[in-house]
Design an enzyme around this catalytic site. Structure first.
Site, PDB file in Angstrom:
ATOM      1  N   CYS A   2       0.841  -1.188   0.000  1.00  0.00           N
ATOM      2  CA  CYS A   2       0.000   0.000   0.000  1.00  0.00           C
ATOM      3  C   CYS A   2       0.879   1.241   0.000  1.00  0.00           C
ATOM      4  O   CYS A   2       2.102   1.166  -0.056  1.00  0.00           O
ATOM      5  CB  CYS A   2      -0.894   0.012   1.246  1.00  0.00           C
ATOM      6  SG  CYS A   2      -1.923  -1.458   1.427  1.00  0.00           S
ATOM      7  N   ARG A  50      -4.767   1.420  -1.062  1.00  0.00           N
ATOM      8  CA  ARG A  50      -4.672   0.009  -0.714  1.00  0.00           C
ATOM      9  C   ARG A  50      -4.468  -0.902  -1.917  1.00  0.00           C
ATOM     10  O   ARG A  50      -5.139  -0.765  -2.941  1.00  0.00           O
ATOM     11  CB  ARG A  50      -5.932  -0.435   0.030  1.00  0.00           C
ATOM     12  CG  ARG A  50      -5.821  -1.862   0.567  1.00  0.00           C
ATOM     13  CD  ARG A  50      -7.073  -2.312   1.269  1.00  0.00           C
ATOM     14  NE  ARG A  50      -6.869  -3.651   1.846  1.00  0.00           N
ATOM     15  CZ  ARG A  50      -7.827  -4.536   2.024  1.00  0.00           C
ATOM     16  NH1 ARG A  50      -9.067  -4.228   1.694  1.00  0.00           N
ATOM     17  NH2 ARG A  50      -7.572  -5.728   2.535  1.00  0.00           N
ATOM     18  N   VAL A  53      -4.284  -7.720  -0.424  1.00  0.00           N
ATOM     19  CA  VAL A  53      -3.569  -8.997  -0.471  1.00  0.00           C
ATOM     20  C   VAL A  53      -4.177  -9.995   0.513  1.00  0.00           C
ATOM     21  O   VAL A  53      -4.427 -11.148   0.183  1.00  0.00           O
ATOM     22  CB  VAL A  53      -2.066  -8.794  -0.181  1.00  0.00           C
ATOM     23  CG1 VAL A  53      -1.347 -10.131  -0.056  1.00  0.00           C
ATOM     24  CG2 VAL A  53      -1.424  -7.942  -1.277  1.00  0.00           C
ATOM     25  N   GLU A  79       3.508  -6.302   5.372  1.00  0.00           N
ATOM     26  CA  GLU A  79       2.944  -7.602   5.720  1.00  0.00           C
ATOM     27  C   GLU A  79       3.587  -8.081   7.020  1.00  0.00           C
ATOM     28  O   GLU A  79       4.812  -7.989   7.184  1.00  0.00           O
ATOM     29  CB  GLU A  79       3.233  -8.652   4.631  1.00  0.00           C
ATOM     30  CG  GLU A  79       2.604  -8.356   3.283  1.00  0.00           C
ATOM     31  CD  GLU A  79       1.105  -8.556   3.254  1.00  0.00           C
ATOM     32  OE1 GLU A  79       0.575  -9.203   4.184  1.00  0.00           O
ATOM     33  OE2 GLU A  79       0.463  -8.065   2.303  1.00  0.00           O
TER      34      GLU A  79
END
Length: 614
Positions: A2, A50, A53, A79
């Site tokens: 993002c 965004r 995922v 992540e």
């Protein structure tokens, strides 16, 4: 992944400045093509783009949660690979979740543990989290700096974002560059000194840093740094640990709710990651792995082996795809595309970068994005395991400067006399090198050779690797592709940093301990293939194209590049037989043609960004 941006202002009511926030957020649309969101209060404005995922339906940002009459608002890029473990622990402590995304895990982790939450994270991340009751912004960046975080600190105001372009969209941040920024571009670039944002008002949160922003100001601290520790394991034990850590890391990073693939060059690093991914997919019944490679039109005709690029990738890619049974996609880039993408690549970085090494990656990522949203890449293995030629050459080890940038004298000669006198390029790069060397965490009693190799490892991890991570982040996110880099798992980096050099080079080979740790995983010929870097074009048409374009630029009397450079010297270089030299002036890939392309990107940057030099 993002993109996010925002600012804190104690002197104004930000609810009246939503248009500025929308503009800043809009600059990051490529990083997050799936959704856009903003949140604004009197003193805090947050914007987010965004790329979905994990849990695409429920992970919208800015994410807002309330607890005990307090409101927390998060914008996040990254992540968390240990999100499942963290979530179970938090649920055991009474916390409840409404989504399956790691964004909520990060936010709830802060609500539970406060700023110390970052010490528990395994992942790649940059984020900003507003605590409304405390009127405080908490910001952090992952340990290796895989995800970016730029900021501008002003009186009563703190402006931030995933890329400089977001900050430059704020009316109080100007595209001004002073002597430090020029020195970064002309003598250090395409690398950047950690923390330096090139633009006069823009800085960078360092890898492993977190900070709070409140009415008392900005308070920065390190939650992680590379540390030196004794290594007690023998060669066999070390190889096992390396193999186990890498396997665990790859399997954690294969989690995705959208299509995932691997990048495959047929070299040790990408072949290892692809093999581990294929094995995991077989074990878990997830189907066939898709692989992607890049090459150039007529490279097979023009490739010539040399010390910095010993062999071509194509036969090795075929070897691995046949061995693993992957669904392979080959991207072939032509010279006009490569030259044409130099401008887009510069814009993705907001400054000159690695020229066609960048633009080819951008074009490659655009092709991957047609089939996948997440890719696994072998970036950073050479810095961590000692794979580059300069780890193994005495002249580079003893150069007294950054070994990937040994042509500082030549680069200084390309400057105009006035600029050279102002920025003092050789003194600048010398000081930055001494700064870096002074940081190295040596162990007491290390002998001279051990000190030298620890220093080389530290310089590569903290000074060279960020250049390639910047490249990977900006070029992939420019087309909305998330690229994960398992070799940047901090557990692996911490462990390998402390492996003695004689064990790292087990079998008297570069990256020997990695090879040994992968015995039985890869075919023997691939396991012991000599290192070859990311491919570049060897087509003479590329050299001719960038040389001609650069000569056209320096023949324009209104080019903003002209006052900064030694026009006569550059003209002579462009017209000389040495223009096609394979001797790199930066890294392994940037030689004659890339120098001309880099100067072209400088001209584009100065024009497009209306850069003011002062």
């Amino acid at each position: 992944m993002c993109g996010f941006t925002g600012w804190i202002d104690w002197t104004a009511d930000l609810t009246k400045q939503s248009i500025i926030l929308e503009k800043m957020t809009g600059t990051l649309a490529n990083r997050g093509p799936d959704a856009s969101g903003t949140w604004i209060s009197p003193h805090c404005a947050l914007g987010h783009r965004r790329l979905s995922v994990i849990d695409p339906a429920n992970g919208a940002q800015p994410m807002v949660r309330t607890s005990d009459d307090d409101t927390y608002v998060l914008v996040y890029n990254g992540e968390l690979y240990n999100a499942p473990e963290l979530k179970r622990e938090l649920e055991g402590r009474g916390r409840r979740f409404t989504t399956t995304c790691d964004t909520e895990v990060l936010l709830v982790a802060y609500m539970e543990w406060g700023p110390s939450c970052v010490e528990r994270f395994n992942g790649i991340f940059a984020f900003a989290l507003w605590d409304a009751r405390e009127e405080q912004l908490f910001i952090a960046r992952d340990r290796l700096g895989v995800k970016p975080f730029f900021f501008a600190r002003q009186l009563g105001r703190f402006i931030f974002g995933s890329e400089p372009k977001a900050l430059l969209a704020h009316p109080e941040v100007k595209p001004e560059v002073g002597p430090e920024g020029l020195a970064e571009i002309f003598i250090n670039g395409p690398a950047r000194t950690p923390g330096v944002g090139v633009y006069r008002d823009i800085s960078e949160l360092l890898p492993g840093q977190c900070a709070t922003v409140n009415r008392a100001g900005l308070h920065v601290s390190h939650y992680w740094k590379l540390q030196s520790r004794p290594h007690a394991e023998n060669v066999e034990q070390t190889a096992r640990t390396v193999g186990d850590l890498l396997k665990d890391t790859v399997e954690r990073q294969l989690v995705s709710d959208v299509p995932l693939c691997t990048l495959l060059s047929g070299g040790l690093d990408s072949s290892a990651l692809t093999t581990l991914a294929v094995n995991y997919y077989k074990e878990t019944g997830q189907g066939t792995v898709h692989t992607f490679s890049v090459d150039y039109v007529d490279n097979d005709k023009h490739f010539k082996s040399h010390a910095f690029q010993p062999n071509a990738d194509a036969p090795w890619i075929q070897r691995m795809t046949s061995h693993l049974g992957t669904i392979h996609h080959a991207t072939v880039v032509d010279t006009p595309e490569l030259v044409g993408a130099l401008h887009e690549a510069m814009t993705a970085r907001d400054m000159p970068g690695m020229a066609d090494v960048d633009s080819s990656l951008l074009l490659f990522c655009r092709e991957i994005k047609k089939e996948a949203t997440v890719a696994i890449s072998g970036e950073a293995a050479d810095e961590i395991f000692g794979g580059y030629p300069w780890f193994h050459r005495e002249d580079a080890l003893n150069a007294g400067t950054f070994p990937w940038s040994l042509a500082a004298g030549m680069r200084a000669e390309l400057l105009s006399q006035d600029v050279a006198a102002w920025i003092r390029p050789l003194e600048y790069i010398g000081d930055r090198y001494l700064d870096a060397v002074a940081e190295v965490p040596h162990l007491p009693g290390e002998d001279a050779q051990t000190r030298k190799m620890r220093q080389m490892s530290y310089l590569n991890i903290t000074r060279f690797m960020p250049t390639l991570l910047d490249r990977k982040d900006r070029m992939s996110m420019a087309v909305g592709l998330e690229v994960r880099v398992p070799f940047c798992d901090h557990r692996l980096v911490e462990y390998v940093f402390n492996i003695p050099w004689e064990i790292k080079t087990a079998g008297d080979r570069e990256k020997g301990i990695l090879r040994k740790g992968l015995e039985g995983v890869l075919p023997h010929d691939v396991l012991y293939r000599k290192k070859s870097p990311y491919p570049k074009t060897h087509n003479p048409n590329y050299l001719n194209a960038v040389r001609t374009r650069l000569l056209d630029v320096i023949n324009e009397s209104n080019s903003p590049l002209l006052p900064l450079i030694n026009v006569k010297k550059i003209r002579q270089l462009a017209e000389s037989e040495s223009a096609s030299s394979n001797l790199p002036w930066f890294g392994q890939l940037m030689s004659g043609p890339q120098l001309f392309a880099y100067l072209l990107q400088m001209d584009m940057w100065l024009r497009d960004y209306k850069v003011v030099i002062r």
